[in-house]
Design a protein around this motif. Structure first.
Motif, PDB file in Angstrom:
ATOM      1  N   ILE A  35      21.842   1.947  -6.596  1.00 23.02           N
ATOM      2  CA  ILE A  35      20.679   2.496  -7.304  1.00 23.02           C
ATOM      3  C   ILE A  35      20.797   2.262  -8.806  1.00 23.02           C
ATOM      4  O   ILE A  35      19.843   1.905  -9.488  1.00 23.02           O
ATOM      5  N   LEU A  36      22.020   2.453  -9.324  1.00 17.20           N
ATOM      6  CA  LEU A  36      22.240   2.353 -10.778  1.00 17.20           C
ATOM      7  C   LEU A  36      22.428   0.910 -11.247  1.00 17.20           C
ATOM      8  O   LEU A  36      22.632   0.667 -12.433  1.00 17.20           O
TER       9      LEU A  36
ATOM     10  N   GLN B 196      25.289   2.809 -18.232  1.00 21.58           N
ATOM     11  CA  GLN B 196      25.013   2.961 -16.801  1.00 21.58           C
ATOM     12  C   GLN B 196      23.662   3.605 -16.528  1.00 21.58           C
ATOM     13  O   GLN B 196      23.061   3.357 -15.485  1.00 21.58           O
ATOM     14  N   SER B 197      23.189   4.454 -17.446  1.00 26.18           N
ATOM     15  CA  SER B 197      21.885   5.050 -17.171  1.00 26.18           C
ATOM     16  C   SER B 197      20.758   4.088 -17.546  1.00 26.18           C
ATOM     17  O   SER B 197      19.612   4.292 -17.170  1.00 26.18           O
ATOM     18  N   MET B 198      21.089   3.003 -18.274  1.00 26.27           N
ATOM     19  CA  MET B 198      20.059   2.006 -18.562  1.00 26.27           C
ATOM     20  C   MET B 198      19.981   0.944 -17.465  1.00 26.27           C
ATOM     21  O   MET B 198      18.903   0.417 -17.194  1.00 26.27           O
ATOM     22  N   THR B 199      21.119   0.628 -16.861  1.00 28.85           N
ATOM     23  CA  THR B 199      21.082  -0.422 -15.830  1.00 28.85           C
ATOM     24  C   THR B 199      20.246   0.003 -14.640  1.00 28.85           C
ATOM     25  O   THR B 199      19.733  -0.840 -13.919  1.00 28.85           O
ATOM     26  N   TYR B 200      20.112   1.310 -14.430  1.00 31.36           N
ATOM     27  CA  TYR B 200      19.195   1.773 -13.389  1.00 31.36           C
ATOM     28  C   TYR B 200      17.820   1.132 -13.589  1.00 31.36           C
ATOM     29  O   TYR B 200      17.244   0.579 -12.668  1.00 31.36           O
ATOM     30  N   TYR B 201      17.325   1.197 -14.816  1.00 35.34           N
ATOM     31  CA  TYR B 201      15.985   0.654 -15.088  1.00 35.34           C
ATOM     32  C   TYR B 201      15.974  -0.866 -14.996  1.00 35.34           C
ATOM     33  O   TYR B 201      15.036  -1.464 -14.490  1.00 35.34           O
ATOM     34  N   LEU B 202      17.050  -1.495 -15.522  1.00 37.36           N
ATOM     35  CA  LEU B 202      17.141  -2.956 -15.417  1.00 37.36           C
ATOM     36  C   LEU B 202      17.152  -3.375 -13.949  1.00 37.36           C
ATOM     37  O   LEU B 202      16.507  -4.355 -13.571  1.00 37.36           O
ATOM     38  N   ALA B 203      17.891  -2.617 -13.129  1.00 38.93           N
ATOM     39  CA  ALA B 203      17.970  -2.957 -11.707  1.00 38.93           C
ATOM     40  C   ALA B 203      16.607  -2.777 -11.040  1.00 38.93           C
ATOM     41  O   ALA B 203      16.219  -3.566 -10.165  1.00 38.93           O
ATOM     42  N   GLN B 204      15.851  -1.758 -11.449  1.00 38.73           N
ATOM     43  CA  GLN B 204      14.500  -1.570 -10.898  1.00 38.73           C
ATOM     44  C   GLN B 204      13.596  -2.741 -11.298  1.00 38.73           C
ATOM     45  O   GLN B 204      12.889  -3.289 -10.472  1.00 38.73           O
ATOM     46  N   ASP B 205      13.688  -3.150 -12.573  1.00 42.87           N
ATOM     47  CA  ASP B 205      12.908  -4.297 -13.035  1.00 42.87           C
ATOM     48  C   ASP B 205      13.198  -5.513 -12.145  1.00 42.87           C
ATOM     49  O   ASP B 205      12.304  -6.223 -11.735  1.00 42.87           O
ATOM     50  N   ARG B 206      14.487  -5.707 -11.886  1.00 37.89           N
ATOM     51  CA  ARG B 206      14.929  -6.836 -11.079  1.00 37.89           C
ATOM     52  C   ARG B 206      14.280  -6.779  -9.692  1.00 37.89           C
ATOM     53  O   ARG B 206      13.768  -7.755  -9.183  1.00 37.89           O
TER      54      ARG B 206
END
Lengths: 205, 205
Positions: A69-70, B191-201
Protein backbone atom coordinates in the motif's frame (compact mmCIF):
# COMPACT_ATOMS: atom_id res chain seq x y z
CA UNK A 1 -4.39 11.58 8.65
CA UNK A 2 -4.22 7.81 8.51
CA UNK A 3 -1.56 7.62 5.75
CA UNK A 4 0.90 9.40 8.04
CA UNK A 5 0.46 6.65 10.65
CA UNK A 6 0.85 3.67 8.30
CA UNK A 7 4.67 3.93 8.07
CA UNK A 8 4.78 3.78 11.86
CA UNK A 9 2.71 0.59 11.81
CA UNK A 10 5.05 -0.86 9.19
CA UNK A 11 8.08 0.03 11.32
CA UNK A 12 6.74 -1.63 14.46
CA UNK A 13 5.68 -4.72 12.48
CA UNK A 14 9.24 -4.99 11.10
CA UNK A 15 10.56 -4.85 14.66
CA UNK A 16 8.08 -7.56 15.71
CA UNK A 17 9.14 -9.73 12.76
CA UNK A 18 12.77 -9.41 13.90
CA UNK A 19 11.67 -10.45 17.38
CA UNK A 20 10.02 -13.49 15.76
CA UNK A 21 6.53 -12.46 16.87
CA UNK A 22 4.05 -14.02 14.44
CA UNK A 23 0.69 -12.66 15.59
CA UNK A 24 -0.14 -9.31 17.15
CA UNK A 25 -3.37 -7.69 18.29
CA UNK A 26 -4.42 -4.06 18.34
CA UNK A 27 -3.78 -3.75 22.11
CA UNK A 28 -0.15 -4.77 21.66
CA UNK A 29 0.32 -2.54 18.62
CA UNK A 30 -1.33 0.29 20.53
CA UNK A 31 1.06 -0.02 23.44
CA UNK A 32 4.12 0.08 21.18
CA UNK A 33 2.80 3.02 19.17
CA UNK A 34 1.01 4.97 21.88
CA UNK A 35 -2.12 4.98 19.75
CA UNK A 36 -5.47 3.66 21.05
CA UNK A 37 -6.36 0.11 19.90
CA UNK A 38 -9.65 1.47 18.54
CA UNK A 39 -7.79 3.93 16.33
CA UNK A 40 -5.51 1.17 15.06
CA UNK A 41 -8.44 -1.09 14.16
CA UNK A 42 -10.12 1.81 12.42
CA UNK A 43 -6.98 2.77 10.46
CA UNK A 44 -6.34 -0.77 9.30
CA UNK A 45 -9.97 -1.52 8.42
CA UNK A 46 -9.89 1.50 6.13
CA UNK A 47 -7.44 -0.34 3.91
CA UNK A 48 -9.21 -3.68 3.92
CA UNK A 49 -9.69 -6.56 6.32
CA UNK A 50 -6.35 -7.73 7.67
CA UNK A 51 -7.24 -9.40 10.96
CA UNK A 52 -9.85 -11.78 12.28
CA UNK A 53 -11.98 -10.75 15.25
CA UNK A 54 -10.30 -11.91 18.46
CA UNK A 55 -7.37 -13.59 16.72
CA UNK A 56 -5.06 -10.67 15.99
CA UNK A 57 -3.11 -9.89 12.87
CA UNK A 58 -0.51 -12.03 11.13
CA UNK A 59 2.60 -9.86 11.48
CA UNK A 60 4.12 -10.90 8.17
CA UNK A 61 0.90 -10.64 6.15
CA UNK A 62 -0.02 -7.24 7.58
CA UNK A 63 3.51 -5.95 6.98
CA UNK A 64 3.52 -7.19 3.37
CA UNK A 65 0.16 -5.57 2.69
CA UNK A 66 1.19 -2.28 4.30
CA UNK A 67 4.46 -2.22 2.36
CA UNK A 68 2.53 -2.71 -0.86
CA UNK A 69 0.00 0.00 0.00
CA UNK A 70 2.80 2.40 0.96
CA UNK A 71 4.81 1.68 -2.19
CA UNK A 72 7.58 0.19 -0.07
CA UNK A 73 7.69 -3.10 -1.98
CA UNK A 74 10.08 -1.44 -4.44
CA UNK A 75 12.99 0.98 -4.21
CA UNK A 76 12.93 4.70 -5.03
CA UNK A 77 15.69 6.86 -6.45
CA UNK A 78 16.24 10.07 -4.52
CA UNK A 79 18.17 13.27 -5.23
CA UNK A 80 19.56 15.55 -2.51
CA UNK A 81 19.77 19.27 -3.27
CA UNK A 82 22.06 21.24 -0.97
CA UNK A 83 25.23 19.66 0.44
CA UNK A 84 25.99 22.01 3.31
CA UNK A 85 26.28 20.64 6.83
CA UNK A 86 22.69 19.38 6.92
CA UNK A 87 22.78 17.98 3.39
CA UNK A 88 25.94 16.06 4.27
CA UNK A 89 24.26 14.65 7.40
CA UNK A 90 21.37 13.54 5.15
CA UNK A 91 23.76 11.96 2.64
CA UNK A 92 25.53 10.01 5.36
CA UNK A 93 22.33 8.92 7.14
CA UNK A 94 22.34 5.13 7.14
CA UNK A 95 18.56 4.71 7.42
CA UNK A 96 17.51 5.49 3.83
CA UNK A 97 18.96 2.56 1.87
CA UNK A 98 17.54 -0.25 4.06
CA UNK A 99 14.12 1.42 3.74
CA UNK A 100 14.36 1.33 -0.05
CA UNK A 101 15.40 4.95 -0.67
CA UNK A 102 18.53 5.13 -2.82
CA UNK A 103 20.24 8.51 -2.95
CA UNK A 104 21.60 8.51 -6.49
CA UNK A 105 22.53 12.17 -7.01
CA UNK A 106 23.56 15.29 -5.06
CA UNK A 107 23.29 18.87 -6.30
CA UNK A 108 24.35 22.27 -5.07
CA UNK A 109 24.03 25.80 -6.39
CA UNK A 110 27.47 26.76 -5.11
CA UNK A 111 30.28 26.45 -7.67
CA UNK A 112 32.68 25.85 -4.77
CA UNK A 113 30.92 22.59 -3.88
CA UNK A 114 30.24 21.27 -7.39
CA UNK A 115 32.67 18.51 -8.28
CA UNK A 116 33.39 17.59 -4.65
CA UNK A 117 33.12 13.95 -3.64
CA UNK A 118 30.58 13.28 -0.84
CA UNK A 119 30.43 9.60 0.02
CA UNK A 120 29.96 7.78 -3.31
CA UNK A 121 28.54 10.80 -5.10
CA UNK A 122 30.05 13.73 -6.94
CA UNK A 123 28.20 16.99 -6.31
CA UNK A 124 26.56 18.13 -9.56
CA UNK A 125 25.60 21.63 -10.72
CA UNK A 126 21.88 22.50 -10.91
CA UNK A 127 22.22 22.68 -14.71
CA UNK A 128 22.41 18.88 -14.78
CA UNK A 129 19.19 18.43 -12.81
CA UNK A 130 16.86 17.81 -15.76
CA UNK A 131 19.02 15.19 -17.37
CA UNK A 132 19.88 13.35 -14.14
CA UNK A 133 16.28 13.26 -12.91
CA UNK A 134 15.05 11.66 -16.12
CA UNK A 135 18.08 9.39 -16.52
CA UNK A 136 17.67 7.88 -13.03
CA UNK A 137 13.83 8.11 -12.89
CA UNK A 138 14.08 10.24 -9.74
CA UNK A 139 10.64 11.05 -8.35
CA UNK A 140 11.72 12.12 -4.85
CA UNK A 141 14.05 14.90 -3.70
CA UNK A 142 15.38 15.96 -0.32
CA UNK A 143 15.98 19.70 -0.17
CA UNK A 144 18.47 21.06 2.35
CA UNK A 145 19.17 24.57 1.06
CA UNK A 146 18.83 27.92 2.90
CA UNK A 147 15.26 29.26 3.27
CA UNK A 148 15.91 32.03 0.78
CA UNK A 149 16.60 29.50 -2.00
CA UNK A 150 14.02 26.87 -1.09
CA UNK A 151 11.05 27.95 -3.19
CA UNK A 152 13.19 28.45 -6.27
CA UNK A 153 14.90 25.05 -5.91
CA UNK A 154 11.57 23.30 -5.35
CA UNK A 155 10.06 24.97 -8.44
CA UNK A 156 13.03 23.69 -10.47
CA UNK A 157 12.59 20.16 -9.12
CA UNK A 158 8.87 20.12 -9.88
CA UNK A 159 9.53 21.42 -13.39
CA UNK A 160 11.94 18.49 -13.90
CA UNK A 161 9.25 15.99 -12.94
CA UNK A 162 10.00 15.38 -9.24
CA UNK A 163 6.72 14.45 -7.52
CA UNK A 164 7.60 14.32 -3.81
CA UNK A 165 9.83 16.58 -1.74
CA UNK A 166 11.18 16.53 1.79
CA UNK A 167 12.08 20.09 2.78
CA UNK A 168 14.47 20.83 5.66
CA UNK A 169 14.30 24.63 5.49
CA UNK A 170 12.17 26.43 8.08
CA UNK A 171 9.71 27.74 5.50
CA UNK A 172 6.42 26.54 4.05
CA UNK A 173 7.01 26.40 0.29
CA UNK A 174 4.09 26.42 -2.14
CA UNK A 175 3.67 23.54 -4.58
CA UNK A 176 0.96 22.86 -7.12
CA UNK A 177 -1.74 20.24 -6.58
CA UNK A 178 -0.50 16.70 -7.06
CA UNK A 179 2.99 17.38 -5.67
CA UNK A 180 3.62 16.01 -2.17
CA UNK A 181 5.73 17.95 0.28
CA UNK A 182 6.82 17.11 3.83
CA UNK A 183 8.48 19.80 5.91
CA UNK A 184 10.95 18.57 8.50
CA UNK A 185 11.64 21.24 11.05
CA UNK A 186 12.89 20.67 14.58
CA UNK A 187 11.71 24.14 15.64
CA UNK A 188 8.08 23.31 14.78
CA UNK A 189 8.44 20.06 16.73
CA UNK A 190 9.78 21.99 19.75
CA UNK A 191 7.06 24.62 19.46
CA UNK A 192 4.22 22.14 19.55
CA UNK A 193 5.64 20.69 22.77
CA UNK A 194 6.09 23.98 24.60
CA UNK A 195 2.33 24.42 24.40
CA UNK A 196 2.00 21.53 26.86
CA UNK A 197 4.92 22.70 28.99
CA UNK A 198 3.32 26.15 29.18
CA UNK A 199 0.01 24.60 30.23
CA UNK A 200 1.78 22.60 32.97
CA UNK A 201 3.34 25.86 34.13
CA UNK A 202 -0.09 27.50 34.31
CA UNK A 203 -1.45 24.69 36.44
CA UNK A 204 1.54 24.30 38.73
CA UNK A 205 1.97 28.00 39.54
CA UNK B 1 -4.31 17.73 16.05
CA UNK B 2 -4.80 21.48 16.21
CA UNK B 3 -1.79 22.15 18.50
CA UNK B 4 0.55 20.77 15.83
CA UNK B 5 -0.74 23.38 13.35
CA UNK B 6 -0.50 26.41 15.67
CA UNK B 7 3.30 26.80 15.30
CA UNK B 8 2.79 26.91 11.53
CA UNK B 9 0.24 29.69 11.97
CA UNK B 10 2.67 31.56 14.20
CA UNK B 11 5.45 31.19 11.63
CA UNK B 12 3.36 32.55 8.76
CA UNK B 13 2.12 35.43 10.93
CA UNK B 14 5.74 36.33 11.75
CA UNK B 15 6.51 36.38 8.03
CA UNK B 16 3.46 38.62 7.42
CA UNK B 17 4.58 40.97 10.20
CA UNK B 18 8.00 41.26 8.52
CA UNK B 19 6.20 42.07 5.27
CA UNK B 20 4.32 44.81 7.19
CA UNK B 21 0.94 43.18 6.61
CA UNK B 22 -1.38 44.31 9.41
CA UNK B 23 -4.59 42.37 8.77
CA UNK B 24 -5.05 38.90 7.30
CA UNK B 25 -8.12 36.78 6.64
CA UNK B 26 -8.51 33.02 6.69
CA UNK B 27 -8.43 32.78 2.87
CA UNK B 28 -5.00 34.41 2.77
CA UNK B 29 -3.69 32.31 5.66
CA UNK B 30 -5.11 29.22 3.98
CA UNK B 31 -3.30 29.91 0.73
CA UNK B 32 0.04 30.35 2.50
CA UNK B 33 -0.41 27.25 4.62
CA UNK B 34 -2.25 25.01 2.19
CA UNK B 35 -4.97 24.48 4.79
CA UNK B 36 -8.64 25.19 4.06
CA UNK B 37 -9.93 28.55 5.38
CA UNK B 38 -12.71 26.67 7.20
CA UNK B 39 -10.13 24.59 9.06
CA UNK B 40 -8.19 27.71 10.01
CA UNK B 41 -11.28 29.45 11.37
CA UNK B 42 -12.15 26.32 13.32
CA UNK B 43 -8.62 25.94 14.75
CA UNK B 44 -8.43 29.56 15.84
CA UNK B 45 -11.94 29.68 17.30
CA UNK B 46 -11.00 26.74 19.51
CA UNK B 47 -8.57 29.03 21.34
CA UNK B 48 -10.88 32.01 21.66
CA UNK B 49 -12.22 34.71 19.39
CA UNK B 50 -9.39 36.43 17.55
CA UNK B 51 -11.05 37.88 14.48
CA UNK B 52 -14.17 39.78 13.61
CA UNK B 53 -16.54 38.39 10.99
CA UNK B 54 -15.57 39.78 7.57
CA UNK B 55 -12.74 41.93 8.90
CA UNK B 56 -9.91 39.44 9.22
CA UNK B 57 -7.38 39.04 11.99
CA UNK B 58 -4.95 41.60 13.35
CA UNK B 59 -1.60 39.99 12.49
CA UNK B 60 0.20 41.30 15.55
CA UNK B 61 -2.57 40.52 18.02
CA UNK B 62 -3.10 37.00 16.70
CA UNK B 63 0.67 36.35 16.73
CA UNK B 64 1.01 37.61 20.32
CA UNK B 65 -1.86 35.43 21.48
CA UNK B 66 -0.55 32.35 19.67
CA UNK B 67 2.94 32.88 21.09
CA UNK B 68 1.50 33.06 24.56
CA UNK B 69 -0.64 29.95 24.07
CA UNK B 70 2.33 28.06 22.65
CA UNK B 71 4.66 29.13 25.45
CA UNK B 72 6.79 31.06 22.96
CA UNK B 73 6.64 34.34 24.88
CA UNK B 74 9.62 33.12 26.92
CA UNK B 75 12.85 31.23 26.20
CA UNK B 76 13.54 27.57 26.95
CA UNK B 77 16.81 25.91 27.89
CA UNK B 78 17.58 22.82 25.86
CA UNK B 79 20.12 19.99 26.20
CA UNK B 80 21.41 17.96 23.27
CA UNK B 81 22.36 14.34 23.91
CA UNK B 82 24.58 12.74 21.26
CA UNK B 83 27.18 14.81 19.41
CA UNK B 84 27.85 12.59 16.40
CA UNK B 85 27.36 13.95 12.90
CA UNK B 86 23.64 14.59 13.38
CA UNK B 87 24.05 16.03 16.88
CA UNK B 88 26.65 18.45 15.56
CA UNK B 89 24.31 19.51 12.75
CA UNK B 90 21.65 20.15 15.44
CA UNK B 91 24.11 22.13 17.58
CA UNK B 92 25.08 24.33 14.64
CA UNK B 93 21.50 24.84 13.40
CA UNK B 94 20.88 28.59 13.46
CA UNK B 95 17.07 28.36 13.80
CA UNK B 96 16.75 27.46 17.48
CA UNK B 97 17.98 30.62 19.22
CA UNK B 98 15.79 33.13 17.33
CA UNK B 99 12.79 30.91 18.17
CA UNK B 100 13.59 31.07 21.88
CA UNK B 101 15.32 27.69 22.26
CA UNK B 102 18.72 28.05 23.90
CA UNK B 103 20.97 25.01 23.71
CA UNK B 104 22.87 25.27 26.99
CA UNK B 105 24.45 21.82 27.31
CA UNK B 106 25.66 18.90 25.17
CA UNK B 107 26.21 15.33 26.37
CA UNK B 108 27.61 12.14 24.94
CA UNK B 109 28.08 8.60 26.22
CA UNK B 110 31.40 8.24 24.42
CA UNK B 111 34.48 9.05 26.51
CA UNK B 112 36.28 10.01 23.28
CA UNK B 113 33.87 12.91 22.73
CA UNK B 114 33.54 14.14 26.33
CA UNK B 115 35.59 17.28 26.89
CA UNK B 116 35.57 18.26 23.21
CA UNK B 117 34.53 21.77 22.30
CA UNK B 118 31.51 22.01 19.95
CA UNK B 119 30.63 25.61 19.18
CA UNK B 120 30.38 27.35 22.57
CA UNK B 121 29.78 24.15 24.50
CA UNK B 122 32.03 21.53 26.06
CA UNK B 123 30.67 18.00 25.66
CA UNK B 124 29.77 16.64 29.09
CA UNK B 125 29.59 13.05 30.33
CA UNK B 126 26.15 11.57 31.08
CA UNK B 127 27.09 11.48 34.78
CA UNK B 128 26.66 15.26 34.88
CA UNK B 129 23.14 15.15 33.42
CA UNK B 130 21.22 15.39 36.72
CA UNK B 131 23.16 18.36 38.03
CA UNK B 132 23.18 20.28 34.73
CA UNK B 133 19.46 19.76 34.08
CA UNK B 134 18.51 21.17 37.47
CA UNK B 135 21.15 23.92 37.42
CA UNK B 136 19.94 25.29 34.06
CA UNK B 137 16.22 24.43 34.52
CA UNK B 138 16.33 22.33 31.35
CA UNK B 139 12.89 20.94 30.47
CA UNK B 140 13.58 20.04 26.83
CA UNK B 141 16.13 17.67 25.30
CA UNK B 142 17.07 16.83 21.74
CA UNK B 143 18.26 13.23 21.45
CA UNK B 144 20.52 12.28 18.53
CA UNK B 145 22.00 8.95 19.65
CA UNK B 146 21.93 5.58 17.83
CA UNK B 147 18.63 3.67 17.98
CA UNK B 148 20.11 1.05 20.30
CA UNK B 149 20.78 3.70 23.00
CA UNK B 150 17.70 5.85 22.51
CA UNK B 151 15.30 4.29 25.04
CA UNK B 152 17.95 4.20 27.76
CA UNK B 153 18.99 7.82 27.19
CA UNK B 154 15.38 8.99 27.18
CA UNK B 155 14.68 7.12 30.42
CA UNK B 156 17.66 8.91 31.99
CA UNK B 157 16.43 12.30 30.78
CA UNK B 158 12.91 11.72 32.11
CA UNK B 159 14.35 10.59 35.46
CA UNK B 160 16.27 13.89 35.63
CA UNK B 161 13.07 15.89 35.14
CA UNK B 162 13.12 16.58 31.39
CA UNK B 163 9.52 16.93 30.22
CA UNK B 164 9.74 17.17 26.43
CA UNK B 165 11.98 15.29 23.99
CA UNK B 166 12.74 15.55 20.29
CA UNK B 167 14.06 12.17 19.12
CA UNK B 168 16.07 11.80 15.90
CA UNK B 169 16.59 8.02 16.04
CA UNK B 170 14.39 5.88 13.78
CA UNK B 171 12.63 4.19 16.70
CA UNK B 172 9.45 4.82 18.65
CA UNK B 173 10.58 5.12 22.28
CA UNK B 174 8.12 4.63 25.14
CA UNK B 175 7.60 7.42 27.65
CA UNK B 176 5.25 7.68 30.59
CA UNK B 177 2.10 9.76 30.51
CA UNK B 178 2.79 13.50 30.86
CA UNK B 179 6.08 13.38 28.93
CA UNK B 180 5.91 14.81 25.40
CA UNK B 181 7.91 13.23 22.61
CA UNK B 182 8.28 14.21 18.96
CA UNK B 183 10.02 11.81 16.60
CA UNK B 184 11.82 13.42 13.67
CA UNK B 185 12.52 10.85 11.03
CA UNK B 186 13.06 11.59 7.35
CA UNK B 187 12.34 7.95 6.46
CA UNK B 188 8.81 8.17 7.88
CA UNK B 189 8.30 11.40 5.93
CA UNK B 190 9.45 9.69 2.72
CA UNK B 191 7.31 6.64 3.40
CA UNK B 192 4.11 8.61 3.79
CA UNK B 193 4.74 10.23 0.40
CA UNK B 194 5.44 7.03 -1.52
CA UNK B 195 1.90 5.97 -0.73
CA UNK B 196 0.71 8.73 -3.06
CA UNK B 197 3.42 8.03 -5.64
CA UNK B 198 2.41 4.37 -5.62
CA UNK B 199 -1.25 5.34 -6.13
CA UNK B 200 -0.26 7.57 -9.06
CA UNK B 201 1.61 4.61 -10.51
CA UNK B 202 -1.50 2.42 -10.20
CA UNK B 203 -3.61 4.97 -12.03
CA UNK B 204 -1.10 5.83 -14.74
CA UNK B 205 -0.20 2.23 -15.66
Amino acid sequence: MVVARLPQYARVLSQLLEERVEVVNSDQLGERLQITPAQIRKDLSYFGRFGKQGRGYSVRRLLDELNQILGLDRSWNVAVVGVGRLGRAVLSYPGFAPAGFKIVAAFDTSAALVGQQVGNLTVQPMEELDQTVSQHSISIAIVAVPSSQTQQVIDRLVACGVKAIVNYAPTTPLVRKGIRIENIDPVLALQSMTYYLAQDRLWSN
